[in-house]
Design a protein around this motif. Sequence first.
Motif, mmCIF file in Angstrom:
data_model
loop_
_atom_site.group_PDB
_atom_site.id
_atom_site.type_symbol
_atom_site.label_atom_id
_atom_site.label_comp_id
_atom_site.label_asym_id
_atom_site.label_seq_id
_atom_site.Cartn_x
_atom_site.Cartn_y
_atom_site.Cartn_z
ATOM 1 N N HIS A 287 0.840 -1.196 0.000
ATOM 2 C CA HIS A 287 0.000 0.000 0.000
ATOM 3 C C HIS A 287 0.878 1.250 0.000
ATOM 4 O O HIS A 287 1.948 1.256 0.582
ATOM 5 C CB HIS A 287 -0.909 0.001 1.238
ATOM 6 C CG HIS A 287 -2.053 0.970 1.135
ATOM 7 N ND1 HIS A 287 -3.125 0.763 0.294
ATOM 8 C CD2 HIS A 287 -2.269 2.163 1.748
ATOM 9 C CE1 HIS A 287 -3.973 1.795 0.414
ATOM 10 N NE2 HIS A 287 -3.464 2.651 1.282
ATOM 11 N N TYR A 289 0.581 5.064 1.260
ATOM 12 C CA TYR A 289 -0.195 5.997 2.082
ATOM 13 C C TYR A 289 0.226 7.430 1.759
ATOM 14 O O TYR A 289 1.383 7.672 1.396
ATOM 15 C CB TYR A 289 0.066 5.742 3.570
ATOM 16 C CG TYR A 289 -0.480 4.431 4.081
ATOM 17 C CD1 TYR A 289 -1.741 4.357 4.675
ATOM 18 C CD2 TYR A 289 0.270 3.255 3.984
ATOM 19 C CE1 TYR A 289 -2.244 3.147 5.161
ATOM 20 C CE2 TYR A 289 -0.227 2.045 4.465
ATOM 21 C CZ TYR A 289 -1.482 2.005 5.052
ATOM 22 O OH TYR A 289 -1.976 0.808 5.517
ATOM 23 N N SER A 290 -0.698 8.371 1.926
ATOM 24 C CA SER A 290 -0.301 9.772 1.755
ATOM 25 C C SER A 290 0.436 10.229 3.017
ATOM 26 O O SER A 290 0.364 9.575 4.063
ATOM 27 C CB SER A 290 -1.534 10.656 1.512
ATOM 28 O OG SER A 290 -2.223 10.822 2.730
ATOM 29 N N GLN A 293 -1.374 10.198 6.229
ATOM 30 C CA GLN A 293 -1.824 8.898 6.750
ATOM 31 C C GLN A 293 -0.688 8.106 7.407
ATOM 32 O O GLN A 293 -0.775 6.889 7.535
ATOM 33 C CB GLN A 293 -2.395 8.040 5.609
ATOM 34 C CG GLN A 293 -3.648 8.584 4.956
ATOM 35 C CD GLN A 293 -4.015 7.745 3.737
ATOM 36 O OE1 GLN A 293 -3.197 7.541 2.834
ATOM 37 N NE2 GLN A 293 -5.240 7.249 3.697
ATOM 38 N N GLU A 296 -1.612 5.602 10.192
ATOM 39 C CA GLU A 296 -2.184 4.336 9.708
ATOM 40 C C GLU A 296 -1.093 3.437 9.124
ATOM 41 O O GLU A 296 -1.134 2.220 9.284
ATOM 42 C CB GLU A 296 -3.237 4.594 8.615
ATOM 43 C CG GLU A 296 -4.512 5.248 9.093
ATOM 44 C CD GLU A 296 -4.488 6.766 8.915
ATOM 45 O OE1 GLU A 296 -5.389 7.284 8.245
ATOM 46 O OE2 GLU A 296 -3.558 7.425 9.446
ATOM 47 N N ALA A 297 -0.132 4.054 8.437
ATOM 48 C CA ALA A 297 0.968 3.280 7.844
ATOM 49 C C ALA A 297 1.770 2.570 8.939
ATOM 50 O O ALA A 297 2.124 1.389 8.808
ATOM 51 C CB ALA A 297 1.863 4.193 7.016
ATOM 52 N N GLN A 300 -0.179 -0.343 10.298
ATOM 53 C CA GLN A 300 -0.118 -1.503 9.393
ATOM 54 C C GLN A 300 1.161 -2.312 9.627
ATOM 55 O O GLN A 300 1.119 -3.533 9.742
ATOM 56 C CB GLN A 300 -0.228 -1.054 7.932
ATOM 57 C CG GLN A 300 0.060 -2.147 6.904
ATOM 58 C CD GLN A 300 -0.796 -3.390 7.073
ATOM 59 O OE1 GLN A 300 -1.996 -3.308 7.307
ATOM 60 N NE2 GLN A 300 -0.166 -4.566 6.972
ATOM 61 N N ILE A 310 5.543 -1.024 2.602
ATOM 62 C CA ILE A 310 4.599 0.093 2.747
ATOM 63 C C ILE A 310 5.338 1.383 2.398
ATOM 64 O O ILE A 310 6.464 1.590 2.861
ATOM 65 C CB ILE A 310 4.149 0.195 4.237
ATOM 66 C CG1 ILE A 310 3.350 -1.024 4.641
ATOM 67 C CG2 ILE A 310 3.384 1.480 4.499
ATOM 68 C CD1 ILE A 310 1.979 -1.084 4.049
ATOM 69 N N LEU A 312 5.208 5.829 1.791
ATOM 70 C CA LEU A 312 4.555 7.134 1.993
ATOM 71 C C LEU A 312 4.738 7.930 0.716
ATOM 72 O O LEU A 312 5.866 8.054 0.219
ATOM 73 C CB LEU A 312 5.208 7.889 3.142
ATOM 74 C CG LEU A 312 4.996 7.339 4.546
ATOM 75 C CD1 LEU A 312 5.894 8.091 5.532
ATOM 76 C CD2 LEU A 312 3.537 7.459 4.962
#
Length: 316
Positions: A287, A289-290, A293, A296-297, A300, A310, A312
């Motif tokens: 994923h 993420y912005s 976020q 949330e990252a 995860q 993951i 950013l």
Amino acid sequence: MDNKQIVITQFGGPEVLAIQSSEIPEPQEGEVLVKVAFASINPIDVKTRAGLGWAAAQNKDKLPWVPGYDMAGQVIKVGSGVTKLAEGMNVAGFIGFPLRGGGYSQYLCVPEKELSIVPNAVTLEAAAALPLAGQTAAQALSKAQVKEGERVLILAGAGGVGHIALQVAIAAKAEVYTTCSEANLDYLATLGAHAINYQFAPVSQRLKGVDVLIDLVGGEAALDALKCLNDHARVVTVPTLSAELICEKAKMLGFDATGMLVDPNPEQLDTLLYMVSVGLLKVEIQHVYSICQVREAHEQIETGHTRGKILLDMQN
């Protein structure tokens, strides 16, 4: 123009991460200014944020601190004395390790010697995901001196380090076995590994005759995996917290065992980027993420069940 950076404001849970603005820095001698497209998140970032480990101990009086050791982006300015990089080039690196960090930034000055040029055939996403995990994987295999035809067991083959380690081992013509959850059995089989579901039974009940163990999990799972090994097998264990325990137990059983700390090496990153560019290595990104976020990252990564990496998106 602002330079947004993600900082650890104090040690704790994901809620201690905040966005702050600073000036866009000027490259000093031997440095380039990079507009960061993507930063990647590694378990060490989460550990440091929680206040654990060496980087946290060394930086505790320097908070707020910008974490991040992996990034890819474009050179937008060069300092004096820079020879191999020029404006407009795409670059990636395993940077600022372990004390400087800084990867979670929109703009960052980096010593030219820490960067690799990203080949045209490689996306900036893949390039950002590769440095720390890719070099950990390559250095673990080289420490273990994996040879063609050997049976190699990699614990946690679907993770950030694991999915790269097994592809590099397969490229070296080893026979690769790996542990994973049921959800990742098919994924790892498509990469060419023999995947073993650790949720079904301990790996020691399913596999024997292993020449090399690459332990990316530590603890009980690693102790169990020692039962799969041949006489005179080699063990490389990566998680630092249980390294002493695993090495001690392995040596008692007559195996050659060592822990390891990854060492940034731009030439090695050049090789990994080349492998991606010719299709010998596929970087899995679960994923992106912005920048806003980031909590949330981190959550995860803390699940311990990330497939691949993951990222950013630092400009979004």
